[in-house]
Design a protein around this motif. Structure first.
Motif, mmCIF file in Angstrom:
data_model
loop_
_atom_site.group_PDB
_atom_site.id
_atom_site.type_symbol
_atom_site.label_atom_id
_atom_site.label_comp_id
_atom_site.label_asym_id
_atom_site.label_seq_id
_atom_site.Cartn_x
_atom_site.Cartn_y
_atom_site.Cartn_z
ATOM 1 N N SER A 263 0.787 -1.146 -0.017
ATOM 2 C CA SER A 263 0.097 -0.009 -0.155
ATOM 3 C C SER A 263 0.987 1.316 -0.080
ATOM 4 O O SER A 263 2.104 1.243 0.305
ATOM 5 C CB SER A 263 -0.856 -0.078 1.006
ATOM 6 N N PHE A 264 0.319 2.470 -0.335
ATOM 7 C CA PHE A 264 0.946 3.655 -0.150
ATOM 8 C C PHE A 264 -0.288 4.584 0.013
ATOM 9 O O PHE A 264 -1.504 4.426 -0.047
ATOM 10 C CB PHE A 264 1.718 4.279 -1.530
ATOM 11 N N THR A 265 0.119 5.774 0.800
ATOM 12 C CA THR A 265 -1.068 6.884 1.132
ATOM 13 C C THR A 265 -1.128 7.776 -0.096
ATOM 14 O O THR A 265 -0.214 8.280 -0.623
ATOM 15 C CB THR A 265 -0.507 7.577 2.380
ATOM 16 N N LEU A 266 -2.534 7.866 -0.557
ATOM 17 C CA LEU A 266 -2.671 8.776 -1.611
ATOM 18 C C LEU A 266 -2.312 10.118 -1.362
ATOM 19 O O LEU A 266 -2.842 10.811 -0.505
ATOM 20 C CB LEU A 266 -4.260 8.691 -2.094
ATOM 21 N N LYS A 267 -1.969 10.735 -2.406
ATOM 22 C CA LYS A 267 -1.649 12.399 -2.120
ATOM 23 C C LYS A 267 -2.709 13.073 -2.566
ATOM 24 O O LYS A 267 -3.224 14.201 -2.037
ATOM 25 C CB LYS A 267 -0.497 12.715 -3.221
ATOM 26 N N ASN A 268 -3.516 12.526 -3.425
ATOM 27 C CA ASN A 268 -4.786 13.432 -3.879
ATOM 28 C C ASN A 268 -5.959 12.828 -3.111
ATOM 29 O O ASN A 268 -6.877 11.876 -3.602
ATOM 30 C CB ASN A 268 -5.096 13.068 -5.292
ATOM 31 N N GLN A 269 -6.070 13.010 -1.958
ATOM 32 C CA GLN A 269 -6.940 12.411 -0.915
ATOM 33 C C GLN A 269 -8.676 12.834 -1.457
ATOM 34 O O GLN A 269 -9.362 12.251 -0.945
ATOM 35 C CB GLN A 269 -6.881 13.195 0.568
ATOM 36 N N ASN B 72 -9.886 -0.329 -4.279
ATOM 37 C CA ASN B 72 -8.730 -0.733 -3.504
ATOM 38 C C ASN B 72 -8.294 0.776 -2.677
ATOM 39 O O ASN B 72 -7.023 0.743 -2.657
ATOM 40 C CB ASN B 72 -7.420 -0.676 -4.578
ATOM 41 N N VAL B 73 -9.232 1.434 -2.157
ATOM 42 C CA VAL B 73 -8.929 2.489 -1.281
ATOM 43 C C VAL B 73 -9.671 2.252 -0.159
ATOM 44 O O VAL B 73 -10.962 1.911 0.056
ATOM 45 C CB VAL B 73 -9.440 3.871 -2.097
ATOM 46 N N LYS B 74 -8.993 2.457 1.035
ATOM 47 C CA LYS B 74 -9.613 2.466 2.174
ATOM 48 C C LYS B 74 -9.047 3.312 3.368
ATOM 49 O O LYS B 74 -7.868 3.924 3.054
ATOM 50 C CB LYS B 74 -9.435 0.842 3.035
ATOM 51 N N GLY B 75 -9.663 3.522 4.524
ATOM 52 C CA GLY B 75 -8.895 4.346 5.564
ATOM 53 C C GLY B 75 -8.824 5.734 5.492
ATOM 54 O O GLY B 75 -9.471 6.255 4.669
ATOM 55 N N SER B 76 -8.407 6.287 6.702
ATOM 56 C CA SER B 76 -8.381 7.843 6.656
ATOM 57 C C SER B 76 -7.084 8.023 7.669
ATOM 58 O O SER B 76 -6.878 7.758 8.476
ATOM 59 C CB SER B 76 -9.567 8.506 7.549
ATOM 60 N N PRO B 77 -5.971 8.680 6.744
ATOM 61 C CA PRO B 77 -5.807 9.197 5.411
ATOM 62 C C PRO B 77 -6.148 7.910 4.342
ATOM 63 O O PRO B 77 -5.850 6.836 4.867
ATOM 64 C CB PRO B 77 -4.613 9.834 5.161
ATOM 65 N N LYS B 78 -6.518 8.152 3.427
ATOM 66 C CA LYS B 78 -6.917 7.067 2.247
ATOM 67 C C LYS B 78 -5.706 6.467 1.754
ATOM 68 O O LYS B 78 -4.615 7.027 1.390
ATOM 69 C CB LYS B 78 -7.862 7.580 1.077
ATOM 70 N N VAL B 79 -5.793 5.061 1.673
ATOM 71 C CA VAL B 79 -4.817 4.360 1.379
ATOM 72 C C VAL B 79 -4.981 3.394 0.060
ATOM 73 O O VAL B 79 -6.188 3.114 -0.044
ATOM 74 C CB VAL B 79 -4.273 3.541 2.347
#
Length: 134
Positions: free
Chosen positions: A106-112, A119-126
């Motif tokens: 995984s990686f934390t998305l820059k464009n939140q 394939n996106v989950k959580g906060s901050p979005k991953v």
């Protein structure tokens, strides 16, 4: 005293308006530019995730197991044969192993703000992918 009133704007008034418009335009360009950079970086990282995932699956086919948490992704560039040529492909990705012997990459998305999808989950979005074999 027959002074005439001049109609129109003085040079100073025009300059002030032009400066204000310039500042507002600069703010808008900055926001749009940052957003585009974030989207581009996310796209690059997503491509890296899938490249690393393919390497992990190839590793699994050869070794019948995924790399351990302590080996991490480094084993993909140091092992013989090499599964990835460059460590920079995965340097910003997070590799975690699961109790069942699988993994999550995984990686934390820059464009939140536009982080949507399967394939996106959580906060901050991953953004994440999981092992295919288990």
């Amino acid at each position: 005293g027959g002074e005439k009133m001049k109609k129109g704007f003085t040079l100073i008034e025009l300059l002030i308006v032009i400066v204000i418009i310039g500042i507002l335009a600069g703010i808008v360009v900055g926001i749009v530019g940052t957003s585009a950079n974030n989207k581009a970086q996310d796209a690059k990282y997503k491509a890296n995730v899938h490249e690393v995932q393919n390497a992990l699956e190839q590793y699994y086919i050869d070794k019948n197991a995924y790399p351990t948490a302590s080996e991490g992704l480094a084993v993909l560039t140091t092992s013989d044969p090499k599964y990835l040529n460059s460590a920079s492909t995965y340097k910003d990705l997070t590799y975690t192993t699961t109790d069942a012997g699988g993994y999550e990459l995984s990686f934390t998305l820059k464009n939140q703000s536009e982080a949507l999808g399967d394939n996106v989950k959580g906060s901050p979005k991953v953004y994440f992918v999981t092992s295919k074999q288990q």
